[in-house]
Design an enzyme around this catalytic site. Structure first.
Site, PDB file in Angstrom:
ATOM      1  NE  ARG A   7       3.413  -0.066   0.119  1.00 18.98           N
ATOM      2  CZ  ARG A   7       4.052   0.460   1.137  1.00 18.98           C
ATOM      3  NH1 ARG A   7       3.913  -0.045   2.354  1.00 18.98           N
ATOM      4  NH2 ARG A   7       4.825   1.510   0.960  1.00 18.98           N
ATOM      5  CG  HIS A   8       4.904  -0.544  -4.532  1.00 22.69           C
ATOM      6  ND1 HIS A   8       6.029  -0.376  -3.767  1.00 22.69           N
ATOM      7  CD2 HIS A   8       4.077   0.471  -4.202  1.00 22.69           C
ATOM      8  CE1 HIS A   8       5.903   0.688  -3.011  1.00 22.69           C
ATOM      9  NE2 HIS A   8       4.722   1.229  -3.251  1.00 22.69           N
ATOM     10  N   GLY A   9       6.448  -4.013  -4.306  1.00 19.05           N
ATOM     11  CA  GLY A   9       7.553  -4.446  -3.451  1.00 19.05           C
ATOM     12  C   GLY A   9       8.346  -3.278  -2.876  1.00 19.05           C
ATOM     13  CD  GLU A  10      12.682  -3.251   1.498  1.00 17.90           C
ATOM     14  OE1 GLU A  10      12.356  -3.372   2.687  1.00 17.90           O
ATOM     15  OE2 GLU A  10      13.703  -3.798   0.985  1.00 17.90           O
ATOM     16  CB  CYS A  12      15.843   2.985  -2.915  1.00 22.45           C
ATOM     17  SG  CYS A  12      16.725   1.716  -3.840  1.00 22.45           S
ATOM     18  CB  ALA A  13      11.453   5.911  -1.647  1.00 22.89           C
ATOM     19  NE  ARG A  57       5.505   3.494  -5.365  1.00 16.52           N
ATOM     20  CZ  ARG A  57       5.226   4.780  -5.541  1.00 16.52           C
ATOM     21  NH1 ARG A  57       5.844   5.466  -6.486  1.00 16.52           N
ATOM     22  NH2 ARG A  57       4.341   5.383  -4.766  1.00 16.52           N
ATOM     23  CD  GLU A  81       0.154   6.183  -1.869  1.00 15.00           C
ATOM     24  OE1 GLU A  81      -1.023   6.594  -1.694  1.00 15.00           O
ATOM     25  OE2 GLU A  81       0.659   5.255  -1.207  1.00 15.00           O
ATOM     26  CG  MET A  82      -1.984  11.898  -1.276  1.00  8.79           C
ATOM     27  SD  MET A  82      -2.627  11.989   0.391  1.00  8.79           S
ATOM     28  CE  MET A  82      -2.106  13.660   0.804  1.00  8.79           C
ATOM     29  CE1 TYR A  84       1.400  11.848   1.760  1.00 13.75           C
ATOM     30  CE2 TYR A  84       1.994  10.348  -0.020  1.00 13.75           C
ATOM     31  CZ  TYR A  84       1.349  10.594   1.170  1.00 13.75           C
ATOM     32  OH  TYR A  84       0.631   9.590   1.792  1.00 13.75           O
TER      33      TYR A  84
END
Length: 194
Positions: A7-10, A12-13, A57, A81-82, A84
């Site tokens: 999974r990509h890193g952390e 701001c979102a 990302r 990713e989904m 939204y």
């Protein structure tokens, strides 16, 4: 196939607790440190196949991994990713306030409800599973740089779990998940939290 999901890193979102799938968000300082730990891990792996979500990302990380392992990533739309839709970039509270009917419908029937300008979980699962099924019986190791939702769906599918079981797995930013899939049977080998 041995699957290594990253999974990509952390971002701001993530810190701001925003609903986001296709929207880009910059990495935090912690997210950049997580990328370094991911690279340290990947350097030690034998990688036969390398795939990435096409979102920015994940592309950033994939490009760094390419330099590290000398193998180009294949960017695959199915593992993005989904989407939204109208909720992208909003907190849950703001989404509820701004779109109360749509948000409540999504929360009450998240699998079937198609978010306006977005998608639903059933279609999202179908596209992720379609890609996983194309590669799961190959020999070797696949590194897949992607997103929390994609990884949950892949775990559910490869371990033959029900759709609801996806919520038993907390997939944190920067996390690495290894799954061995052989003879139509998946085994979770490890989950590494960076």
């Amino acid at each position: 196939m041995k699957f290594i999901f990253i999974r990509h890193g952390e971002t701001c979102a993530n810190i701001d607790k925003l609903i986001y799938g296709i929207t880009h968000s910059e990495f935090t300082d912690n997210g950049l440190k997580q990328i370094d730990k991911i690279l340290d891990y990947v350097r030690l792996q034998e990688v036969d196949y390398f795939y990435s979500s096409p979102l920015k990302r994940t592309q950033i990380i994939a490009e760094k991994i390419q330099e590290c392992i000398g193998k180009k990533a294949q960017f695959i739309d199915e593992i993005g990713e989904m989407n939204y839709g109208i909720f992208e970039g909003l907190t849950s509270d703001i989404a509820l306030q701004k779109y109360p009917d749509a948000y409540n419908q999504f929360m009450n029937d998240y699998k079937n409800y198609v978010i306006p300008e977005g998608e639903n979980v059933l279609d999202f699962d179908k596209r992720v599973i379609s890609f996983i099924d194309k590669i799961k019986d190959k020999e070797g190791t696949s590194v897949i740089v992607t997103h929390g939702g994609v990884i949950r769906t892949a775990i559910m599918h490869l371990l033959n779990l029900s759709s609801e079981d996806r919520w038993h797995f907390k997939i944190l930013p920067g996390m690495i998940i290894e799954i061995e899939y052989k003879y139509e049977y998946g085994v979770l080998l490890q989950m590494i939290n960076n």
